[in-house]
Write an enzyme that holds these catalytic residues in place. Structure first.
Site, mmCIF file in Angstrom:
data_model
loop_
_atom_site.group_PDB
_atom_site.id
_atom_site.type_symbol
_atom_site.label_atom_id
_atom_site.label_comp_id
_atom_site.label_asym_id
_atom_site.label_seq_id
_atom_site.Cartn_x
_atom_site.Cartn_y
_atom_site.Cartn_z
ATOM 1 N N LYS A 48 0.856 -1.186 0.000
ATOM 2 C CA LYS A 48 0.000 0.000 0.000
ATOM 3 C C LYS A 48 0.892 1.235 0.000
ATOM 4 C CE LYS A 48 -1.624 2.724 2.993
ATOM 5 N NZ LYS A 48 -1.481 3.987 2.231
ATOM 6 N N THR A 58 6.861 7.675 13.334
ATOM 7 C CA THR A 58 6.960 6.876 14.561
ATOM 8 C C THR A 58 5.579 6.686 15.174
ATOM 9 O OG1 THR A 58 9.235 7.549 14.949
ATOM 10 C CG2 THR A 58 7.991 6.873 16.879
ATOM 11 N N GLU A 94 10.569 1.224 9.867
ATOM 12 C CA GLU A 94 11.519 2.282 9.498
ATOM 13 C C GLU A 94 10.824 3.603 9.778
ATOM 14 O OE1 GLU A 94 14.543 1.951 8.710
ATOM 15 O OE2 GLU A 94 14.724 -0.139 8.103
ATOM 16 N N CYS A 142 14.010 11.004 6.018
ATOM 17 C CA CYS A 142 13.948 10.505 7.397
ATOM 18 C C CYS A 142 15.272 10.712 8.122
ATOM 19 C CB CYS A 142 13.597 9.033 7.373
ATOM 20 S SG CYS A 142 14.617 8.099 6.236
ATOM 21 N N GLU A 181 10.869 15.839 15.143
ATOM 22 C CA GLU A 181 11.120 15.755 13.702
ATOM 23 C C GLU A 181 10.215 16.774 12.991
ATOM 24 O OE1 GLU A 181 9.581 12.332 11.487
ATOM 25 O OE2 GLU A 181 11.508 12.215 10.453
#
Ligand code: NAD
Length: 511
Positions: A197, A252, A272, A306, A404
């Protein structure tokens, strides 16, 4: 189709236009299909904000169809798993070749779908997707078990490595094609079948790849691509009992949710996730090299990577010099539509992401930080652009230094001692990448051992290679993409015990 950008009208290739004009579809069991859900999603060019295509938005029934197709393709007589390893390798290699054959088209597609800059899309996204398939093409013939020296007489024990089964792969929008290579390559090399997906933001290249895989000889049902939203299609894949393994690239927050849900059926999981990578410039570094590499790392793809080196620790003696050079680079970046020649800085993925990034910068300013905006945004840009930004006068506990941001925002922090900077670099929820700039190889070696990150760069930033494992410590995830390590996530180990002594037939006294 003509894409009208700030400076020019650029013609997209006919192959790309065909993808943009395609009727919304999912790709299941080797063919395009309309969804059972009947739902659709608009696809936008992030650099203009204009709609460029309509994609399917799969529902739970579509996911169930795809899982069923993948399960059939995994079940005896399994057309993929039971194909000879050499032939499986040949097909993987051909998939890589076909990506190269359409490299320029794939690059254009990633530009308009994901807001890439053309050169980077061709030389990084497309290049490294193709390389992943070529690398994993070599693996089917090299996945071996072992002979085990057990301490029992007349017993032979060996291990066999078997594919884990049906893989559910869910990917992020920042590297749509590249991540296909990272997930599909090792899963296929291991003999698994897949339901992928892609992100609802960037579904086009994965759908095309699935068709090329059939052209390369992959049996139908082995690779199914089902675009849709995370909340519907993603959730249906994560909770489907017919999926044996989940491999996820994304935030996350979503990764934690997936891990919790996967526990219900003990699915294998590779995660990941996000990062807030620390990049350290020591006083003996080649400052110009360090600044160029650090700026390239954070501003490439507008900071939407990332492993972006978003926390820059600079020794106090060179702090001002480094900031001055960084702001000079940020001021010279050519911002525009990534299809235009000479552009080296593109948009953010969508309006929500732009607002998110603006919010972080505003709150940093409110907390007392100093903001340097880089190159001015051309007035006629209609897409989701944010100027390259450098933030100084920051403390480690401020939001912009901890979270982030996923945008072109570099936070610069001064340090004095090596022990201090290592402690501060490691004081993060994340642990995806870290960097050290120094001319002293001994210092670099010692620091490398102490930095808690899945990848540590010395005097460089951002290279990947299909042979080198990539993944995170801490809340940046677990398991690895790429390299031989990735295969472990798609394989089960079976121990086979064989008695080698003749077993005497006992006769009873009565006989
Ligand atoms: P995201 O977590 O919002 O979405 C990622 C994928 O998960 C998408 O396909 C989305 O549809 C799906 N999803 C969302 N909610 C879901 C749910 N409840 N159940 C199942 N699937 C769901 O992430 P994003 O915004 O697409 O990507 C940015 C994030 O990805 C950043 O945090 C970035 O660091 C991370 N990322 C990590 C790596 C890595 O290798 N570590 C690589 C690229 C991106």
């Amino acid at each position: 189709m003509m894409i009208t950008t700030t400076s020019t009208d650029r013609l997209l290739s006919s192959a790309v236009v065909a993808r943009l004009d395609a009727t919304p579809h999912v790709f299941i069991d080797g063919t395009r299909r309309a969804t059972r859900s009947g739902e659709e999603l608009p696809v936008f060019d992030p650099a203009t904000g204009h709609q460029i295509a309509v994609a399917a938005s799969a529902g739970a029934d579509d996911i169930a169809d795809a899982v069923e197709a993948a399960r059939r393709a995994f079940t005896d007589p399994a057309p993929w798993r039971q194909m000879s390893p050499l032939d499986r390798g040949r097909i993987l290699h051909r998939i890589g070749d076909l990506i190269y054959q359409y490299a320029d088209d794939f690059a254009q597609l990633e530009v308009v779908d994901a807001g890439k800059v053309l050169g980077a899309a061709r030389n990084i996204d497309v290049e490294f997707a193709a390389r992943a398939f070529h690398y994993y093409a070599g693996w089917p013939t090299k996945i071996v078990g072992s002979t085990v020296p057990v301490s029992h007489p007349n017993i032979h024990v060996r291990t066999e490595r078997e594919p884990v089964g049906v893989v559910g792969a869910i990917t992020a929008w920042n590297f749509p094609l590249l991540l296909c290579g990272w997930k599909i390559g090792p899963a296929l090399a291991s003999g698994c079948t897949i339901v992928l997906k892609p992100s609802e933001e960037t579904p086009l290249s994965a759908l095309w790849l699935a068709e090329l895989a059939i052209e390369a000889g992959l049996p139908p049902g082995v690779l199914n691509v089902v675009p849709g939203t995370g909340g519907t299609a993603g959730q249906a894949l994560v909770t489907h009992p017919g999926v044996d393994k989940l491999t996820f690239t994304g935030s996350t927050k979503v990764g934690k949710r997936i891990a919790r849900q996967a526990a219900d059926t003990v699915k294998r999981v590779t995660l990941e996730l996000g990062g807030k990578s620390a990049n350290i410039i020591l006083p003996d570094a080649d400052v110009q090299e360090a600044v160029t590499g650090s700026a390239g790392g954070i501003f490439w793809h507008s900071g939407q990577t990332c492993s972006a080196p978003s926390r820059l620790f600079v020794h106090k003696d060179i702090h001002d010099e480094v900031v001055e050079q960084l702001t000079a680079i940020a001021g010279q970046l050519k911002i525009g539509h990534g299809i235009d020649e000479g552009v080296d800085f593109g948009p953010l993925a969508n309006g929500a992401q732009l607002e998110r990034v603006r919010g972080y910068v505003q709150r940093a300013q409110d907390e007392g930080a100093t903001i340097y905006q880089g190159a001015q945004l051309p007035a006629d840009l209609t897409g989701h652009f944010h100027s390259p930004t450098i933030i100084t006068n920051v403390t480690d506990d401020m939001e912009c230094a901890r979270e982030e941001i996923f945008g072109p925002v570099l936070v610069v922090l001064a340090f004095e001692h090596i022990d201090e900077v290592i402690e501060r670099a490691n004081a993060s929820d994340y642990g995806l990448a870290a960097g050290i700039w120094t001319k002293n190889v001994n210092t670099a070696q010692r620091m490398t051992r102490r930095l808690q990150a899945g990848t540590v760069y010395v005097n460089g930033w951002g290279l990947t290679d299909p042979a080198a494992p990539f993944g995170g410590f801490h809340q940046s995830g677990y398991g690895r993409d790429l390299g031989p390590d990735s295969l472990d996530g798609y394989l089960e180990t079976k121990s086979v015990w064989t008695c080698t002594a003749e077993i005497p037939l006992e006769r009873s006294e009565e006989q």
